[in-house]
Design a protein around this motif. Structure first.
Motif, PDB file in Angstrom:
ATOM      1  N   TRP A 172      -0.437   8.647  17.317  1.00 37.42           N
ATOM      2  CA  TRP A 172       0.732   7.781  17.348  1.00 37.42           C
ATOM      3  C   TRP A 172       1.962   8.471  16.782  1.00 37.42           C
ATOM      4  N   ASN A 173       1.779   9.331  15.832  1.00 39.43           N
ATOM      5  CA  ASN A 173       2.916  10.024  15.219  1.00 39.43           C
ATOM      6  C   ASN A 173       3.595  10.952  16.227  1.00 39.43           C
ATOM      7  N   PHE A 174       2.792  11.744  16.925  1.00 38.60           N
ATOM      8  CA  PHE A 174       3.354  12.649  17.926  1.00 38.60           C
ATOM      9  C   PHE A 174       3.926  11.873  19.105  1.00 38.60           C
ATOM     10  N   GLY A 175       3.237  10.820  19.523  1.00 38.73           N
ATOM     11  CA  GLY A 175       3.748   9.980  20.605  1.00 38.73           C
ATOM     12  C   GLY A 175       5.070   9.327  20.232  1.00 38.73           C
ATOM     13  N   SER A 176       5.202   8.901  18.983  1.00 41.45           N
ATOM     14  CA  SER A 176       6.464   8.308  18.525  1.00 41.45           C
ATOM     15  C   SER A 176       7.583   9.338  18.511  1.00 41.45           C
ATOM     16  N   ALA A 177       7.244  10.585  18.129  1.00 38.22           N
ATOM     17  CA  ALA A 177       8.249  11.649  18.123  1.00 38.22           C
ATOM     18  C   ALA A 177       8.758  11.918  19.537  1.00 38.22           C
ATOM     19  N   ILE A 178       7.844  11.950  20.512  1.00 38.44           N
ATOM     20  CA  ILE A 178       8.265  12.156  21.902  1.00 38.44           C
ATOM     21  C   ILE A 178       9.122  10.981  22.366  1.00 38.44           C
ATOM     22  N   SER A 179       8.761   9.768  21.949  1.00 34.64           N
ATOM     23  CA  SER A 179       9.561   8.593  22.295  1.00 34.64           C
ATOM     24  C   SER A 179      10.972   8.698  21.732  1.00 34.64           C
ATOM     25  N   MET A 180      11.093   9.206  20.509  1.00 32.72           N
ATOM     26  CA  MET A 180      12.407   9.398  19.901  1.00 32.72           C
ATOM     27  C   MET A 180      13.218  10.437  20.664  1.00 32.72           C
ATOM     28  N   ILE A 181      12.550  11.501  21.094  1.00 31.92           N
ATOM     29  CA  ILE A 181      13.232  12.538  21.869  1.00 31.92           C
ATOM     30  C   ILE A 181      13.747  11.964  23.182  1.00 31.92           C
ATOM     31  N   ILE A 235       4.270   2.435   3.221  1.00 29.31           N
ATOM     32  CA  ILE A 235       4.955   2.387   1.923  1.00 29.31           C
ATOM     33  C   ILE A 235       5.116   3.786   1.335  1.00 29.31           C
ATOM     34  N   SER A 236       4.028   4.551   1.279  1.00 29.78           N
ATOM     35  CA  SER A 236       4.086   5.904   0.689  1.00 29.78           C
ATOM     36  C   SER A 236       3.856   6.935   1.787  1.00 29.78           C
ATOM     37  N   PHE A 237       4.903   7.220   2.550  1.00 27.56           N
ATOM     38  CA  PHE A 237       4.765   8.174   3.645  1.00 27.56           C
ATOM     39  C   PHE A 237       5.324   9.528   3.235  1.00 27.56           C
ATOM     40  N   SER A 238       4.846  10.561   3.934  1.00 32.50           N
ATOM     41  CA  SER A 238       5.293  11.934   3.682  1.00 32.50           C
ATOM     42  C   SER A 238       6.158  12.386   4.845  1.00 32.50           C
ATOM     43  N   PHE A 239       7.411  12.701   4.556  1.00 26.64           N
ATOM     44  CA  PHE A 239       8.371  13.093   5.585  1.00 26.64           C
ATOM     45  C   PHE A 239       8.004  14.439   6.192  1.00 26.64           C
ATOM     46  N   THR A 240       8.113  14.553   7.526  1.00 34.73           N
ATOM     47  CA  THR A 240       7.829  15.807   8.209  1.00 34.73           C
ATOM     48  C   THR A 240       8.554  15.863   9.549  1.00 34.73           C
ATOM     49  N   LEU A 241       8.844  17.086   9.984  1.00 33.61           N
ATOM     50  CA  LEU A 241       9.430  17.328  11.307  1.00 33.61           C
ATOM     51  C   LEU A 241       8.466  18.091  12.204  1.00 33.61           C
ATOM     52  N   ASP A 242       7.208  18.150  11.788  1.00 34.88           N
ATOM     53  CA  ASP A 242       6.213  18.938  12.518  1.00 34.88           C
ATOM     54  C   ASP A 242       6.007  18.425  13.941  1.00 34.88           C
ATOM     55  N   ILE A 288       8.476   3.003  15.116  1.00 36.93           N
ATOM     56  CA  ILE A 288       8.418   4.255  15.867  1.00 36.93           C
ATOM     57  C   ILE A 288       9.085   5.378  15.084  1.00 36.93           C
ATOM     58  N   MET A 289      10.226   5.075  14.457  1.00 34.74           N
ATOM     59  CA  MET A 289      10.914   6.084  13.655  1.00 34.74           C
ATOM     60  C   MET A 289      10.059   6.515  12.466  1.00 34.74           C
ATOM     61  N   LEU A 290       9.399   5.566  11.812  1.00 35.11           N
ATOM     62  CA  LEU A 290       8.541   5.903  10.676  1.00 35.11           C
ATOM     63  C   LEU A 290       7.372   6.778  11.110  1.00 35.11           C
ATOM     64  N   TYR A 291       6.729   6.408  12.212  1.00 35.85           N
ATOM     65  CA  TYR A 291       5.621   7.219  12.718  1.00 35.85           C
ATOM     66  C   TYR A 291       6.089   8.615  13.122  1.00 35.85           C
ATOM     67  N   ALA A 292       7.287   8.712  13.709  1.00 33.77           N
ATOM     68  CA  ALA A 292       7.773   9.999  14.204  1.00 33.77           C
ATOM     69  C   ALA A 292       8.048  10.985  13.073  1.00 33.77           C
ATOM     70  N   PHE A 293       8.457  10.473  11.912  1.00 30.45           N
ATOM     71  CA  PHE A 293       8.837  11.363  10.807  1.00 30.45           C
ATOM     72  C   PHE A 293       7.801  11.399   9.682  1.00 30.45           C
ATOM     73  N   THR A 294       6.587  10.929   9.956  1.00 36.28           N
ATOM     74  CA  THR A 294       5.547  10.953   8.926  1.00 36.28           C
ATOM     75  C   THR A 294       4.309  11.656   9.446  1.00 36.28           C
ATOM     76  N   LYS A 295       3.448  12.027   8.510  1.00 39.20           N
ATOM     77  CA  LYS A 295       2.202  12.695   8.853  1.00 39.20           C
ATOM     78  C   LYS A 295       1.123  11.664   9.159  1.00 39.20           C
ATOM     79  N   PRO A 296       0.153  12.018  10.006  1.00 35.02           N
ATOM     80  CA  PRO A 296      -0.932  11.076  10.310  1.00 35.02           C
ATOM     81  C   PRO A 296      -1.732  10.718   9.058  1.00 35.02           C
ATOM     82  N   GLY A 297      -2.108   9.459   8.962  1.00 32.30           N
ATOM     83  CA  GLY A 297      -2.930   9.004   7.837  1.00 32.30           C
ATOM     84  C   GLY A 297      -2.157   8.382   6.715  1.00 32.30           C
ATOM     85  N   ASN A 298      -0.818   8.529   6.699  1.00 32.77           N
ATOM     86  CA  ASN A 298      -0.009   7.929   5.640  1.00 32.77           C
ATOM     87  C   ASN A 298       0.273   6.467   5.955  1.00 32.77           C
TER      88      ASN A 298
END
Length: 280
Positions: A244-253, A39-46, A26-36
């Motif tokens: 899933w990325n946005f949903g994970s971010a809301i879960s983290m919040i 292993i090679s994820f792109s960090f984001t706070l979007d 969940i943490m990885l999905y929350a701080f990465t962009k969709p499609g990554n």
């Protein structure tokens, strides 16, 4: 001692697979962009910016906190007298009453919530009984009232049991001492019983507020999709929208909101315990 540590390994493995691994994902999905990939994820706070800059999401978060607060207050107001009556009853009656309260919890919560649809529907049991007394409540199902009823029904046993446990553990000699010193029943309750039962109240608040603020199927069933809470938003992002990325971010919040709530409740409990020791 070594045998006990070896027996704990299966539990540790289970915790790692069922709790830690999903949280890491969940943490990885929350701080990465969709499609990554992982292993090679792109960090984001979007995803977090999207949530806090959209007034609709903030309104849903506020509504979720408000409905959880209302549920908790109702559970305290209704649960404390019931717990007090149970604690003052004889052992046989107390066991029966606790069984009555815990008996519905043996049934799946989803099934119990479905039953409320039949009770609250326009021609249901509640509307029929109220019509005998000439009371017209209008449409109850798919409203905030229905959601509150469903949450209070499902979560109030936790409040009653925690307060009852706290009251049963109370030293009865303190009540006798208060009576010997000339205090009436009201003064004894306000100065002895209530302060000593506050740990149970705080524990009950924790067990009611936290699941209420993140509940999703009770608003979905009794709100009919018209009463959207933050749990429904998370479910929608994962299942319907597929973000899933946005949903994970809301879960983290929401996880942070729950952690802050627990810290606040813990501070209140420690403060009350400190006052109790000081008076003692």
């Amino acid at each position: 001692m070594k045998k006990f540590s070896q027996l704990a390994w299966p539990y540790m493995v289970w915790v790692a697979l069922m709790i830690l691994l999903p949280m890491i994902l969940i943490m990885l999905y929350a701080f990465t962009k969709p499609g990554n990939d992982i292993i090679s994820f792109s960090f984001t706070l979007d995803h977090f910016k999207k949530f806090f800059t959209d007034l609709d999401f903030l309104l849903i978060l506020w509504r979720s906190l408000l409905i959880a607060l209302k549920t908790t207050l109702i559970c305290v107001v209704l649960g404390y007298p019931v717990a007090y009556f149970i604690a003052r009853s004889s052992d046989r009656l107390r066991n029966i009453l606790i069984l009555v309260i815990t008996l519905p919890m043996w049934i799946n919560m989803l099934v119990r919530t479905y039953a409320w649809i039949g009770i609250l529907t326009k021609d249901g049991i509640l509307q029929t009984v109220l019509s005998w007394f000439g009371i017209d409540t209008g449409e109850i199902l798919y409203t905030e009232t229905a959601v509150l009823l469903g949450m209070v029904y499902n979560f109030i046993p936790f409040m009653i049991l925690q307060i009852n446990t706290s009251l049963c553990k109370m030293d009865k000699s303190l009540l006798e001492a208060s009576n010997d010193l000339g205090a009436n029943k009201l003064q004894t309750f306000l100065r002895v019983t209530l302060p000593l039962s506050l740990p149970g109240v705080v524990s009950g608040i924790t067990l009611v507020f936290l699941p209420a603020v993140s509940s999703f199927f009770i608003p979905k069933l009794l709100g009919g999709g018209q009463f959207f809470l933050i749990g429904n938003v998370i479910e929608n992002q994962f299942i319907t929208v597929g973000e899933w990325n946005f949903g994970s971010a809301i879960s983290m919040i929401m996880a942070m909101v729950m952690m802050l709530s627990m810290v606040l409740i813990r501070k209140i409990e420690d403060k009350n315990n400190g006052k109790g020791r000081k008076h003692a």
